[in-house]
Design an enzyme around this catalytic site. Structure first.
Site, PDB file in Angstrom:
ATOM      1  CB  CYS A 127      -0.957  -0.006   1.190  1.00 42.30           C
ATOM      2  SG  CYS A 127      -0.162  -0.143   2.808  1.00 42.30           S
ATOM      3  CG  HIS A 240      -4.258   0.921   4.009  1.00 39.08           C
ATOM      4  ND1 HIS A 240      -3.701  -0.074   3.231  1.00 39.08           N
ATOM      5  CD2 HIS A 240      -5.102   1.605   3.179  1.00 39.08           C
ATOM      6  CE1 HIS A 240      -4.186  -0.005   2.005  1.00 39.08           C
ATOM      7  NE2 HIS A 240      -5.026   1.014   1.945  1.00 39.08           N
ATOM      8  CG  ASP A 258      -8.285   1.322   0.485  1.00 38.57           C
ATOM      9  OD1 ASP A 258      -7.188   0.784   0.240  1.00 38.57           O
ATOM     10  OD2 ASP A 258      -8.917   1.144   1.532  1.00 38.57           O
TER      11      ASP A 258
END
Length: 487
Positions: A127, A240, A258
């Site tokens: 990520c 994240h 995201d």
């Protein structure tokens, strides 16, 4: 005799089955024999899935001599996740209404450049890397390295400073490593930990990076990235990274783009809840996560077009941070005694001439450049490095230190991520690497005086641009050493 009541087709099927399957005297088909296995027990529990969701506990099972062991359970898989009530899906009617409100108030200034580059992270723990790639491409940063064919474009494997990509596949990266990576790509980095900020401070930064007058026609030159704890906003998983794509002042929501789109699509989150998600300590560092503003306008202080201070020589091995810390301590002792010489640096990195490949624990050769200007730059830097070796008191280096990376046995200088491309690795020797490390170990003014000393060169390509790039190479290594114990 044929069985009574069976037609010709059924009779043929019975004959075929009798020929293929084992047949018992009783006239019934019996199963094929299985191999006998010793008794074994399976442990309870199991590792978590890639998104942090625990697997169901596996009960202990026993296989006896009279029965075969049960096959292992089929691994659990997942197709996306339902957003919690704290989040609003971007594509839902409510999410579209929030976006329309943000647009009307000028809060979607960052959205369009980012959405053009939004992509799904190629690894469950990528990520941070994918978020940085999205921002670099949204800022129109030229990596000056080939992606595929003739095209230059950022992708995750190019982020080889401050991080070992193989390690990042399994562990991800920390807040400070993300900042280090961004700085190594030449971006201006404003990194703020949640514990050192407030919701009001965060809101001001969100407005600065996401909003602009509706009449504005210029592209954004900065974007906001958040490093947060998913559990705080009711999502599965732990830490994240994501870019923030928009802000709606009416609802005080931020749009999270995201990168784990296999799990959650873009969604709106209340700003204050997102700030709360920045506060919990990362268990790997003991420090809070936070937010990072990344900026780049492609101009120097005088308004002229400039190039990034990226490395054309090396990739980093972040997994060897313990060696950097050891060297940092060694440097402190050497500096206190005024002994930071090329000889002393070489002594550390060769273990007193007993290990001529140890420098590859710190860096690995970069892939060969494809741009003609970069090819000339690399050649000129190597000429300059060899001149520095000859002018130094440590000119009589062992012959093994002068062997380039391609002459070394496979695996001695390359991680598994680059070993597959070993034929494309840059030709550079440990001796030349030692010179760069030595420069990185000197104070900035001393470093500059060494590089700009009066030398005679065999190449007309060694110019001020070559010296500036060599100083940049040293600065990047110096930065990596300085930040090795930040977390």
């Amino acid at each position: 005799m044929p069985a009574r009541g069976l037609g010709p087709g059924a009779l043929i099927l019975v004959v075929i089955l009798r020929l293929v399957l084992p047949f018992s005297p009783s006239g019934f088909f019996r199963p094929l024999p299985t191999s006998r296995r010793p008794t074994r027990r399976r442990p309870r529990g199991g590792p978590p899935t890639s998104d942090g969701t625990p697997t169901a506990e596996i009960n202990a099972m026993t296989a006896t001599d009279d029965a075969p062991a049960s096959p292992p359970p089929f691994p659990r898989t997942f197709y996306r996740r339902q957003l919690p009530s704290t989040s609003v899906s971007f594509s839902s009617p409510e999410g579209r209404a929030v976006f329309a409100s943000a647009m009307a108030r000028g809060g979607a200034h960052a959205f369009f450049p980012l959405i053009e580059q939004l992509q799904t992270q190629p690894e469950p723990a990528y990520c941070g890397l994918t978020t940085l790639v999205i921002v670099l491409n949204a800022l129109a940063v030229d990596p000056r390295r080939s992606w595929k064919g003739p095209w230059r474009w950022y992708e995750e494997s190019m982020l080889n400073c401050c991080v070992d990509l193989e390690q990042a596949k399994s562990t991800g990266i920390t807040f400070s490593t993300f900042a280090c990576l961004a700085k190594c790509q030449g971006l201006d980095v404003e990194a703020v930990r949640g514990s050192n900020s407030s919701a009001d401070d965060f809101r001001r930064v969100v407005k600065r990076t996401c909003t602009s007058p509706l009449s504005a026609s210029t592209q954004p030159t900065s974007f906001l990235v958040v490093s947060y704890t998913r559990k705080v906003i009711g999502q599965t998983g732990s830490g994240h990274f994501s870019p923030i794509g928009a802000y709606d002042e009416a609802s005080d929501n931020v749009l999270v783009l995201d990168t784990a789109r296999f799990k959650y699509g873009p969604h709106w989150v209340p700003l204050e809840l997102m700030f709360e998600a920045l506060l919990p300590a990362d268990p790997d560092t003991g420090k809070s996560r936070g937010f990072i503003v990344l900026s780049y306008d492609g101009l120097d202080g005088a308004g002229n077009e400039t190039y990034l201070s990226i490395s054309v020589l090396f990739g980093s091995k972040k997994s060897k941070d313990f060696i950097r810390r050891e060297y940092k301590q060694y440097l402190q002792e050497e500096s206190a005694a005024g002994n930071t010489t090329l000889s002393s640096v070489a002594s550390f990195w060769t273990k007193n001439n007993t290990d001529n490949t140890r420098v590859w624990e710190l860096v690995q050769p970069q892939l060969q450049p494809v741009d003609s200007a970069d090819i000339r730059m690399v050649e000129a830097i190597r000429v300059l490095l060899k001149s520095l070796i000859e002018a130094n008191e440590y000119a009589n280096m062992p012959e093994e230190l002068m062997l380039t990376s391609s002459a070394l046995p496979e695996g001695e200088c390359c991680s598994s991520s680059t070993r597959n491309s070993s034929a494309r690795l840059l030709e550079i020797s440990p001796a030349e690497v030692l010179v760069v490390i030595w420069l990185a170990s000197l104070p900035m003014d001393k470093r500059r005086s060494v590089v700009y000393a009066d030398f005679s060169y065999d190449s007309k390509d060694v110019d001020d641009g070559t010296k500036v790039q060599l100083l940049s190479e040293a600065s990047l290594i110096s930065f990596a050493i300085e930040t090795c114990d930040v977390d």
